[in-house]
Design a protein around this motif. Sequence first.
Motif, short mmCIF file in Angstrom:
data_model
loop_
_atom_site.label_atom_id
_atom_site.label_comp_id
_atom_site.label_asym_id
_atom_site.label_seq_id
_atom_site.Cartn_x
_atom_site.Cartn_y
_atom_site.Cartn_z
N CYS A 63 12.09 -5.59 5.16
CA CYS A 63 11.68 -4.19 5.15
C CYS A 63 10.17 -4.16 4.96
O CYS A 63 9.64 -4.80 4.05
CB CYS A 63 12.38 -3.44 4.02
N THR A 64 9.48 -3.43 5.83
CA THR A 64 8.03 -3.31 5.73
C THR A 64 7.63 -1.84 5.68
O THR A 64 8.36 -0.97 6.15
CB THR A 64 7.31 -3.98 6.92
N ARG A 65 6.47 -1.61 5.11
CA ARG A 65 5.90 -0.26 5.08
C ARG A 65 4.49 -0.35 5.64
O ARG A 65 3.64 -1.05 5.10
CB ARG A 65 5.84 0.30 3.66
N GLN A 66 4.27 0.35 6.73
CA GLN A 66 2.97 0.35 7.38
C GLN A 66 2.24 1.64 7.01
O GLN A 66 2.85 2.60 6.55
CB GLN A 66 3.14 0.23 8.91
N GLY A 75 -9.00 5.02 8.20
CA GLY A 75 -9.48 3.69 8.61
C GLY A 75 -9.08 2.60 7.63
O GLY A 75 -9.84 1.66 7.41
N VAL A 76 -7.89 2.71 7.09
CA VAL A 76 -7.41 1.72 6.12
C VAL A 76 -7.48 0.32 6.73
O VAL A 76 -7.11 0.11 7.89
CB VAL A 76 -5.98 2.08 5.65
N SER A 77 -7.96 -0.63 5.96
CA SER A 77 -8.06 -2.01 6.45
C SER A 77 -6.70 -2.70 6.32
O SER A 77 -5.80 -2.20 5.62
CB SER A 77 -9.09 -2.79 5.64
N ALA A 78 -6.57 -3.84 6.96
CA ALA A 78 -5.32 -4.60 6.86
C ALA A 78 -5.05 -5.01 5.41
O ALA A 78 -3.92 -4.92 4.93
CB ALA A 78 -5.37 -5.83 7.76
N ALA A 81 -3.86 -2.01 3.54
CA ALA A 81 -2.49 -1.67 3.94
C ALA A 81 -1.49 -2.57 3.24
O ALA A 81 -0.45 -2.11 2.76
CB ALA A 81 -2.35 -1.79 5.46
N ARG A 82 -1.80 -3.86 3.16
CA ARG A 82 -0.88 -4.80 2.50
C ARG A 82 -0.82 -4.52 1.00
O ARG A 82 0.25 -4.60 0.39
CB ARG A 82 -1.31 -6.25 2.74
N SER A 83 -1.95 -4.19 0.42
CA SER A 83 -1.98 -3.86 -1.01
C SER A 83 -1.15 -2.61 -1.29
O SER A 83 -0.38 -2.56 -2.26
CB SER A 83 -3.43 -3.65 -1.45
N SER A 84 -1.29 -1.60 -0.44
CA SER A 84 -0.51 -0.37 -0.58
C SER A 84 0.98 -0.64 -0.40
O SER A 84 1.82 -0.10 -1.13
CB SER A 84 -1.00 0.65 0.45
N GLU A 85 1.30 -1.50 0.56
CA GLU A 85 2.69 -1.86 0.81
C GLU A 85 3.28 -2.57 -0.41
O GLU A 85 4.39 -2.24 -0.86
CB GLU A 85 2.76 -2.77 2.04
N PHE A 104 11.03 -7.89 1.09
CA PHE A 104 10.17 -6.72 1.21
C PHE A 104 8.73 -7.12 1.48
O PHE A 104 8.20 -8.02 0.84
CB PHE A 104 10.22 -5.88 -0.08
N GLY A 105 8.10 -6.43 2.43
CA GLY A 105 6.68 -6.62 2.67
C GLY A 105 6.37 -7.50 3.86
O GLY A 105 7.08 -8.46 4.17
#
Length: 124
Positions: A63-66, A75-78, A81-85, A104-105
């Motif tokens: 399960c991923t959250r983009q 303009g969220v960086s990769a 995005a991973r930190s937020s996920e 997850f992730g």
Amino acid sequence: MTHQAYGRSVRCLSSIRYQTHGCPGVLTKPDTLTSGAIKQQENWLDVLEGRNVQHRLTHGYFCTRQPDDAERRTGVSAAQARSSETAFFMKTAPWSKSSHQHRFGTPNLVKTLSSLLTNIIDDA
């Protein structure tokens, strides 16, 4: 993901599970399930944690959250995005309470896909 889209996705993945080496399934947009969507959350966890034998895949599900539209507009960086996920899955029930945190992730998905691809290459 609507209940109908979820069902179509799971059926599609289940129907191809025996082709070649199989592939993991990926459920996306867990943030669209409201806190009151308890049955849908339970259904997702049943699939992710392997309790739903009807939709079981050889390599299971992830399960991923983009980033959502608002995050993408900023303009969220990769890395952001991973930190937020990661924060989402650590802090948001029922995902935070799952005993299958390795499902997850995006980083966990990438790690598994890399390993599967390496095995396929090694076997060739």
